[in-house]
Design a protein around this motif. Structure first.
Motif, PDB file in Angstrom:
ATOM      1  N   ALA A   1       0.607  -1.034  -0.064  1.00  0.00           N
ATOM      2  CA  ALA A   1       0.053  -0.111  -0.068  1.00  0.00           C
ATOM      3  C   ALA A   1       0.571   1.096  -0.162  1.00  0.00           C
ATOM      4  N   ALA A   2       2.045   1.135   0.681  1.00  0.00           N
ATOM      5  CA  ALA A   2       2.807   2.336   0.668  1.00  0.00           C
ATOM      6  C   ALA A   2       3.529   2.659  -0.540  1.00  0.00           C
ATOM      7  N   ALA A   3       3.693   1.471  -1.182  1.00  0.00           N
ATOM      8  CA  ALA A   3       4.551   1.663  -2.502  1.00  0.00           C
ATOM      9  C   ALA A   3       3.549   2.040  -3.645  1.00  0.00           C
ATOM     10  N   LEU A   4       2.337   1.669  -3.392  1.00  0.00           N
ATOM     11  CA  LEU A   4       1.543   2.216  -4.503  1.00  0.00           C
ATOM     12  C   LEU A   4       1.347   3.602  -4.383  1.00  0.00           C
ATOM     13  N   ALA A   5       0.957   3.885  -3.191  1.00  0.00           N
ATOM     14  CA  ALA A   5       0.648   5.464  -2.844  1.00  0.00           C
ATOM     15  C   ALA A   5       1.953   6.398  -3.160  1.00  0.00           C
TER      16      ALA A   5
ATOM     17  N   LEU B   1      -3.423  11.346  -9.349  1.00  0.00           N
ATOM     18  CA  LEU B   1      -4.059  11.542  -8.023  1.00  0.00           C
ATOM     19  C   LEU B   1      -5.454  11.818  -8.128  1.00  0.00           C
ATOM     20  N   ALA B   2      -5.755  12.771  -9.046  1.00  0.00           N
ATOM     21  CA  ALA B   2      -7.013  13.416  -9.367  1.00  0.00           C
ATOM     22  C   ALA B   2      -8.040  12.294  -9.837  1.00  0.00           C
ATOM     23  N   LEU B   3      -7.717  11.399 -10.723  1.00  0.00           N
ATOM     24  CA  LEU B   3      -8.373  10.363 -11.184  1.00  0.00           C
ATOM     25  C   LEU B   3      -8.370   8.962 -10.237  1.00  0.00           C
ATOM     26  N   SER B   4      -7.791   8.989  -9.371  1.00  0.00           N
ATOM     27  CA  SER B   4      -7.930   7.727  -8.377  1.00  0.00           C
ATOM     28  C   SER B   4      -9.218   7.630  -8.177  1.00  0.00           C
ATOM     29  N   ALA B   5      -9.657   6.334  -7.951  1.00  0.00           N
ATOM     30  CA  ALA B   5     -10.886   5.970  -7.321  1.00  0.00           C
ATOM     31  C   ALA B   5     -11.050   4.692  -6.331  1.00  0.00           C
ATOM     32  N   GLY B   6     -11.672   3.689  -6.611  1.00  0.00           N
ATOM     33  CA  GLY B   6     -12.201   2.779  -5.758  1.00  0.00           C
ATOM     34  C   GLY B   6     -10.827   1.671  -5.630  1.00  0.00           C
ATOM     35  N   SER B   7     -10.203   1.575  -6.566  1.00  0.00           N
ATOM     36  CA  SER B   7      -9.141   0.626  -6.673  1.00  0.00           C
ATOM     37  C   SER B   7      -7.987   1.070  -5.841  1.00  0.00           C
ATOM     38  N   PHE B   8      -7.547   2.303  -6.005  1.00  0.00           N
ATOM     39  CA  PHE B   8      -6.571   3.001  -5.349  1.00  0.00           C
ATOM     40  C   PHE B   8      -7.003   3.290  -3.946  1.00  0.00           C
TER      41      PHE B   8
ATOM     42  N   ASP C   1      -9.131   1.394  -2.082  1.00  0.00           N
ATOM     43  CA  ASP C   1      -8.966   0.047  -1.077  1.00  0.00           C
ATOM     44  C   ASP C   1      -7.559  -0.465  -1.225  1.00  0.00           C
ATOM     45  N   GLY C   2      -6.721  -0.080  -2.285  1.00  0.00           N
ATOM     46  CA  GLY C   2      -5.476  -0.769  -2.362  1.00  0.00           C
ATOM     47  C   GLY C   2      -4.313   0.256  -1.318  1.00  0.00           C
ATOM     48  N   THR C   3      -4.957   1.061  -0.969  1.00  0.00           N
ATOM     49  CA  THR C   3      -3.942   2.285  -0.091  1.00  0.00           C
ATOM     50  C   THR C   3      -4.384   2.341   1.335  1.00  0.00           C
ATOM     51  N   ARG C   4      -5.741   1.884   1.578  1.00  0.00           N
ATOM     52  CA  ARG C   4      -6.384   2.280   2.871  1.00  0.00           C
ATOM     53  C   ARG C   4      -5.632   1.986   4.203  1.00  0.00           C
ATOM     54  N   VAL C   5      -4.690   0.710   4.137  1.00  0.00           N
ATOM     55  CA  VAL C   5      -4.146   0.462   5.154  1.00  0.00           C
ATOM     56  C   VAL C   5      -2.899   1.301   5.784  1.00  0.00           C
ATOM     57  N   ILE C   6      -2.358   2.182   4.392  1.00  0.00           N
ATOM     58  CA  ILE C   6      -1.065   3.004   4.779  1.00  0.00           C
ATOM     59  C   ILE C   6      -1.637   4.401   5.278  1.00  0.00           C
ATOM     60  N   ARG C   7      -2.833   4.587   5.628  1.00  0.00           N
ATOM     61  CA  ARG C   7      -3.377   5.737   6.451  1.00  0.00           C
ATOM     62  C   ARG C   7      -3.046   5.543   7.695  1.00  0.00           C
ATOM     63  N   SER C   8      -2.643   4.312   8.163  1.00  0.00           N
ATOM     64  CA  SER C   8      -2.195   3.970   9.894  1.00  0.00           C
ATOM     65  C   SER C   8      -1.351   4.956  10.047  1.00  0.00           C
ATOM     66  N   ASP C   9      -1.108   5.041  11.358  1.00  0.00           N
ATOM     67  CA  ASP C   9       0.369   5.632  12.122  1.00  0.00           C
ATOM     68  C   ASP C   9       1.560   5.153  11.545  1.00  0.00           C
ATOM     69  N   PRO C  10       2.341   5.978  10.636  1.00  0.00           N
ATOM     70  CA  PRO C  10       3.329   5.356  10.269  1.00  0.00           C
ATOM     71  C   PRO C  10       4.315   4.908  11.233  1.00  0.00           C
ATOM     72  N   ALA C  11       4.451   5.260  12.608  1.00  0.00           N
ATOM     73  CA  ALA C  11       5.227   4.674  13.537  1.00  0.00           C
ATOM     74  C   ALA C  11       4.469   3.354  13.983  1.00  0.00           C
ATOM     75  N   PHE C  12       3.450   3.058  14.040  1.00  0.00           N
ATOM     76  CA  PHE C  12       2.901   1.799  14.135  1.00  0.00           C
ATOM     77  C   PHE C  12       3.220   0.855  12.952  1.00  0.00           C
ATOM     78  N   VAL C  13       3.197   1.139  11.772  1.00  0.00           N
ATOM     79  CA  VAL C  13       3.397   0.377  10.644  1.00  0.00           C
ATOM     80  C   VAL C  13       4.838  -0.026  10.615  1.00  0.00           C
ATOM     81  N   THR C  14       5.900   0.972  10.790  1.00  0.00           N
ATOM     82  CA  THR C  14       7.150   0.734  11.009  1.00  0.00           C
ATOM     83  C   THR C  14       7.705  -0.191  12.148  1.00  0.00           C
ATOM     84  N   ALA C  15       7.003   0.001  13.201  1.00  0.00           N
ATOM     85  CA  ALA C  15       7.305  -0.850  14.511  1.00  0.00           C
ATOM     86  C   ALA C  15       6.749  -2.588  13.908  1.00  0.00           C
ATOM     87  N   MET C  16       5.663  -2.468  13.196  1.00  0.00           N
ATOM     88  CA  MET C  16       4.999  -3.879  12.996  1.00  0.00           C
ATOM     89  C   MET C  16       6.009  -4.468  11.998  1.00  0.00           C
ATOM     90  N   VAL C  17       6.464  -3.897  10.757  1.00  0.00           N
ATOM     91  CA  VAL C  17       7.069  -4.606   9.909  1.00  0.00           C
ATOM     92  C   VAL C  17       8.774  -4.923  10.193  1.00  0.00           C
TER      93      VAL C  17
END
Length: 305
Positions: free
Chosen positions: A188-192, A203-210, A212-228
């Motif tokens: 998700a981070a790479a796609l965004a 970015l202006a043309l992005s819709a449902g697939s984008f 849905d594919g990037t939803r989880v990277i809206r999480s707190d970056p510190a949380f995601v970094t600690a997790m991976v």
């Protein structure tokens, strides 16, 4: 012949350390299920919000103590609290081997690692949802030294809030979630980031697939970094397998991926004895526990198992 109910021990109290989205949601769900809950959080606002929901705020905890704190804080989360030496300790962390390493030596068989597979990109006490665990899988670790009665008591907590319990080892859990949780956050981070490099028009043309594919990277970056980073080895291996898939002919890749996510899979009800090997076999078969009974648990496995 008259059937008599099997006597059961009273459910132990539950204390939740960390009253943000996961911990606060667990406390709220347990209260809704009729179980009294105590808790603590270093954030006064989180304590106030939990008090308003009916949580008893205290630094003295007993029964089942749930650590719902960020991964870097797991090792020290109990340092300023008074915990009954007989208490069972569990956690809600997204990686299990590092937590087992941090807590296992001190707690031994009293520690039962756990990870409910739920949550959203939101965080904090404002994101509390008592329905968060309903229908979710809850991985619960059964290590060689885990005391089975304690494991069952933690499983009851998960079942009380509507989750289904998946028996696993810490190593099995971390290998599995690398593929289905940790790599998706990186993708998700790479796609965004790639879309950002494509410019404002993309970015202006992005819709449902984008979205849905990037939803989880809206999480707190510190949380995601600690997790991976906490599961770096398994995540790197799973990411390498994704890269191998992307190198395949695209029609074959699309067809195979479509087949995985659209497969129709029934369930077969099973009863499993209260035995470590039998419980782990249930989890390895892709099944879950749905109910605790006197001498066994009831659950399900995929119909073809």
């Amino acid at each position: 012949m008259t059937a008599f109910p099997v006597p059961t021990m009273p459910a132990p109290p539950v204390g939740v350390v960390g009253l943000g989205q996961l911990g606060g949601s667990l406390a709220a769900a347990l209260l809704a299920a009729g179980r009294p809950v105590a808790g603590w959080d270093v954030d006064p606002a989180a304590r106030d919000a939990a008090t308003a929901r009916g949580v008893q705020i205290t630094t003295e905890l007993s029964g089942i103590v749930v650590l719902a704190v960020p991964l870097p804080a797991m090792a020290t989360a109990l340092d300023e609290l008074t915990v009954d030496p007989a208490a069972t300790v569990t956690d809600l962390g997204s990686v299990k081997r590092p937590v087992l390493h941090a807590l296992g030596d001190a707690l031994g068989g009293r520690f039962v690692g756990g990870h409910p597979m739920c949550g959203t990109e939101r965080s904090g006490h404002d994101a509390v949802d008592p329905g968060l665990f309903s229908g979710a899988r809850w991985a619960l670790c059964l290590e060689p030294d885990t005391e089975l009665p304690r494991w069952l008591r933690v499983a009851e907590v998960a079942l009380d809030v509507g989750a289904e319990v998946v028996p696993v080892t810490a190593a099995e859990h971390d290998d599995a979630v690398a593929a289905i949780s940790h790599v998706p956050h990186l993708l998700a981070a790479a796609l965004a980031a790639t879309a950002g490099q494509a410019g404002p028009l993309a970015l202006a043309l992005s819709a449902g697939s984008f979205r849905d594919g990037t939803r989880v990277i809206r999480s707190d970056p510190a949380f995601v970094t600690a997790m991976v980073e906490g599961n770096a080895g398994a995540t790197a291996g799973a990411l390498a397998r994704v890269q191998e898939q992307l190198a395949r002919p695209w029609p074959d890749l699309v067809a195979d991926g479509h087949a995985v996510v659209t497969r129709q899979e029934g369930r077969r009800t099973v009863r499993v004895p209260l035995d470590r090997a039998a419980l782990l076999a249930l989890g390895r078969a892709g099944g879950a526990v749905t109910r605790r009974l006197a001498a066994f648990v009831e659950g399900w496995v995929p119909a073809q198992s």
